[in-house]
Design a protein around this motif. Structure first.
Motif, mmCIF file in Angstrom:
data_model
loop_
_atom_site.group_PDB
_atom_site.id
_atom_site.type_symbol
_atom_site.label_atom_id
_atom_site.label_comp_id
_atom_site.label_asym_id
_atom_site.label_seq_id
_atom_site.Cartn_x
_atom_site.Cartn_y
_atom_site.Cartn_z
ATOM 1 N N ASP A 1 0.800 -1.217 0.000
ATOM 2 C CA ASP A 1 0.000 0.000 0.000
ATOM 3 C C ASP A 1 0.833 1.268 0.000
ATOM 4 N N ASP A 2 2.018 1.202 0.576
ATOM 5 C CA ASP A 2 2.766 2.443 0.787
ATOM 6 C C ASP A 2 3.475 2.948 -0.465
ATOM 7 N N GLY A 3 3.316 2.208 -1.575
ATOM 8 C CA GLY A 3 3.816 2.729 -2.848
ATOM 9 C C GLY A 3 5.297 2.501 -3.069
ATOM 10 N N SER A 4 6.062 2.392 -1.994
ATOM 11 C CA SER A 4 7.515 2.321 -2.169
ATOM 12 C C SER A 4 8.011 0.881 -2.205
ATOM 13 N N THR A 5 7.317 -0.003 -1.490
ATOM 14 C CA THR A 5 7.890 -1.312 -1.183
ATOM 15 C C THR A 5 8.197 -2.187 -2.395
ATOM 16 N N VAL A 6 7.360 -2.097 -3.424
ATOM 17 C CA VAL A 6 7.540 -3.057 -4.495
ATOM 18 C C VAL A 6 8.723 -2.737 -5.399
ATOM 19 N N GLU A 7 8.843 -1.461 -5.761
ATOM 20 C CA GLU A 7 10.008 -1.086 -6.560
ATOM 21 C C GLU A 7 11.271 -1.282 -5.731
ATOM 22 N N GLU A 8 11.087 -1.065 -4.450
ATOM 23 C CA GLU A 8 12.182 -1.232 -3.529
ATOM 24 C C GLU A 8 12.481 -2.726 -3.437
ATOM 25 N N ASP A 9 13.775 -3.079 -3.424
ATOM 26 C CA ASP A 9 14.137 -4.488 -3.320
ATOM 27 C C ASP A 9 14.118 -4.909 -1.855
ATOM 28 N N VAL A 10 13.129 -5.734 -1.497
ATOM 29 C CA VAL A 10 13.080 -6.209 -0.102
ATOM 30 C C VAL A 10 13.805 -7.547 0.044
ATOM 31 N N ILE A 11 14.001 -8.224 -1.067
ATOM 32 C CA ILE A 11 14.560 -9.581 -1.001
ATOM 33 C C ILE A 11 16.033 -9.575 -0.582
ATOM 34 N N THR A 12 16.810 -8.618 -1.112
ATOM 35 C CA THR A 12 18.230 -8.582 -0.746
ATOM 36 C C THR A 12 18.425 -8.429 0.768
ATOM 37 N N PRO A 13 17.772 -7.450 1.410
ATOM 38 C CA PRO A 13 17.943 -7.377 2.879
ATOM 39 C C PRO A 13 17.367 -8.585 3.625
ATOM 40 N N LEU A 14 16.257 -9.154 3.126
ATOM 41 C CA LEU A 14 15.692 -10.334 3.808
ATOM 42 C C LEU A 14 16.653 -11.519 3.702
ATOM 43 N N ARG A 15 17.255 -11.681 2.514
ATOM 44 C CA ARG A 15 18.197 -12.792 2.313
ATOM 45 C C ARG A 15 19.372 -12.663 3.279
ATOM 46 N N GLU A 16 19.818 -11.434 3.428
ATOM 47 C CA GLU A 16 20.933 -11.142 4.333
ATOM 48 C C GLU A 16 20.548 -11.512 5.777
ATOM 49 N N LEU A 17 19.354 -11.061 6.183
ATOM 50 C CA LEU A 17 18.874 -11.329 7.551
ATOM 51 C C LEU A 17 18.677 -12.829 7.793
ATOM 52 N N ALA A 18 18.267 -13.546 6.753
ATOM 53 C CA ALA A 18 17.944 -14.971 6.895
ATOM 54 C C ALA A 18 19.164 -15.820 7.218
ATOM 55 N N ARG A 19 20.354 -15.247 7.034
ATOM 56 C CA ARG A 19 21.574 -15.980 7.373
ATOM 57 C C ARG A 19 21.674 -16.256 8.859
ATOM 58 N N HIS A 20 20.983 -15.423 9.613
ATOM 59 C CA HIS A 20 21.071 -15.578 11.065
ATOM 60 C C HIS A 20 20.471 -16.919 11.501
ATOM 61 N N PRO A 21 21.205 -17.672 12.336
ATOM 62 C CA PRO A 21 20.727 -19.019 12.703
ATOM 63 C C PRO A 21 19.399 -19.047 13.449
ATOM 64 N N ARG A 22 18.973 -17.911 13.992
ATOM 65 C CA ARG A 22 17.709 -17.932 14.738
ATOM 66 C C ARG A 22 16.514 -17.510 13.903
ATOM 67 N N VAL A 23 16.736 -17.359 12.593
ATOM 68 C CA VAL A 23 15.609 -17.118 11.680
ATOM 69 C C VAL A 23 15.049 -18.475 11.274
ATOM 70 N N VAL A 24 13.760 -18.717 11.585
ATOM 71 C CA VAL A 24 13.204 -20.062 11.425
ATOM 72 C C VAL A 24 12.149 -20.187 10.320
ATOM 73 N N ALA A 25 11.802 -19.084 9.653
ATOM 74 C CA ALA A 25 10.867 -19.153 8.518
ATOM 75 C C ALA A 25 10.822 -17.784 7.830
ATOM 76 N N ILE A 26 10.165 -17.752 6.674
ATOM 77 C CA ILE A 26 9.915 -16.494 5.954
ATOM 78 C C ILE A 26 8.451 -16.111 6.193
ATOM 79 N N GLY A 27 8.180 -14.826 6.441
ATOM 80 C CA GLY A 27 6.810 -14.347 6.633
ATOM 81 C C GLY A 27 6.789 -13.191 7.618
ATOM 82 N N GLU A 28 5.661 -12.563 7.887
ATOM 83 C CA GLU A 28 4.468 -13.080 7.291
ATOM 84 C C GLU A 28 4.248 -12.449 5.935
#
Ligand SMILES: [Zn+2]
Ligand SMILES: [Zn+2]
Length: 291
Positions: free
Chosen positions: A68-95
């Motif tokens: 809804d906020d207009g910015s998120t989709v053009e903005e790449d959210v996957i690169t930062p999420l992929r980076e964060l997911a390296r952390h061993p205490r990340v147990v799933a993707i969502g929501e």
């Protein structure tokens, strides 16, 4: 021993008494809490919380309404999420998922209702036609965000926490197109037994919130009573949806126990049996401490 599988511990609602919230959860037998990200910033906070508290784990993702906020989709959210997911205490993707509850056209329709009384407006206004076009664009953005995160989950070998509201068919169509490449949990499940079984037949799970304790939650409570013991998990979705007798107040992870008690009572089994089964399901789904 219970696992709270869906909390938003990074929300400011918990700032004033965070330590007491954790203590009360412990006292209620909630031994693990999964905190769920709703944006890149919120996901980052979720990882920080998981890092500093042994009982907390993180799920990272971007909520569909962020489209809804207009910015998120053009903005790449996957690169930062992929980076964060390296952390061993990340147990799933969502929501992640689809949420059509507040479509642009619904907002216009609401405004029109007000205008009808004032001006007796009739027919399809230009505003409504435009809102219809915006609905399509908004839904497409949500679908794209959803699919990008499902692709990321597959790439990382993680399961997915799915948010679905007023978008059942479209959500199922996307989930179906991925087959069994990952497993998802339809959190805050409020559908029919038929819909729950549809999800389970596709290899996914559902989870129940405090709605099962509500007077008008009879339908959902019955669904929770009829599913197989290993086909669902429990959660609060706090700070929202505080179970009876706390309805309307801030919800917190300790209330997972009330959710579990309500389902156990509906099934006519001891709380311990329900706790054991849902904890085992959560352990299988999130695979804590696997890295
Ligand atoms: Zn949700
Ligand atoms: Zn949530």
């Amino acid at each position: 021993m219970l696992v709270e599988t869906h909390a938003h511990l990074d929300y400011p609602d918990f700032e004033p008494d965070f330590d007491s919230v954790l203590r009360r959860a412990h006292e209620a037998g909630v031994t693990r809490i999964i905190t769920i990200g709703t944006s890149v910033a919120s996901s980052r906070r979720a990882v920080e919380l998981a890092e500093s508290h042994p009982d907390i784990y993180a799920v990272i993702g971007v909520h569909p309404t962020a489209a809804d906020d207009g910015s998120t989709v053009e903005e790449d959210v996957i690169t930062p999420l992929r980076e964060l997911a390296r952390h061993p205490r990340v147990v799933a993707i969502g929501e992640t998922g689809l949420d059509y509850h507040h479509l642009p056209s619904a907002k216009v329709a609401k405004e029109k209702q007000v205008q009808v009384f004032a001006k007796a407006l009739q027919g399809e206004t230009e505003q409504e036609i435009e809102a219809g076009i915006h609905d399509g664009a908004y839904k497409a953005k949500q679908a794209s965000l959803f699919e990008q995160q499902l692709d990321l989950a597959i790439e990382l070998g993680l399961n997915v926490v799915v948010h679905q509201r007023d978008a059942w068919e479209d959500t199922l169509a996307i989930m179906r197109s991925y087959g069994r490449q990952f497993s998802g949990v339809f959190h805050c499940f409020g559908g029919t037994l038929e819909q729950a079984n549809e999800v389970i037949a596709l290899g996914h799970l559902v989870s129940f919130t405090g709605i099962v304790t509500f007077k008008n939650g009879k339908g959902v409570r019955e669904v929770a009573a009829r599913l197989g013991l290993d086909e669902f998990m429990v959660e609060t979705d706090c700070p929202y949806l505080a179970p009876t007798p706390f309805r309307g107040k801030r919800c917190e992870p300790a209330h997972t126990r009330l959710v579990a008690e309500s389902i156990a009572a509906a099934r006519g089994i001891p709380l311990e049996e329900l706790a054991r089964a849902t904890t085992e399901t959560a352990e299988g789904f999130f695979r804590f401490d696997r890295k």
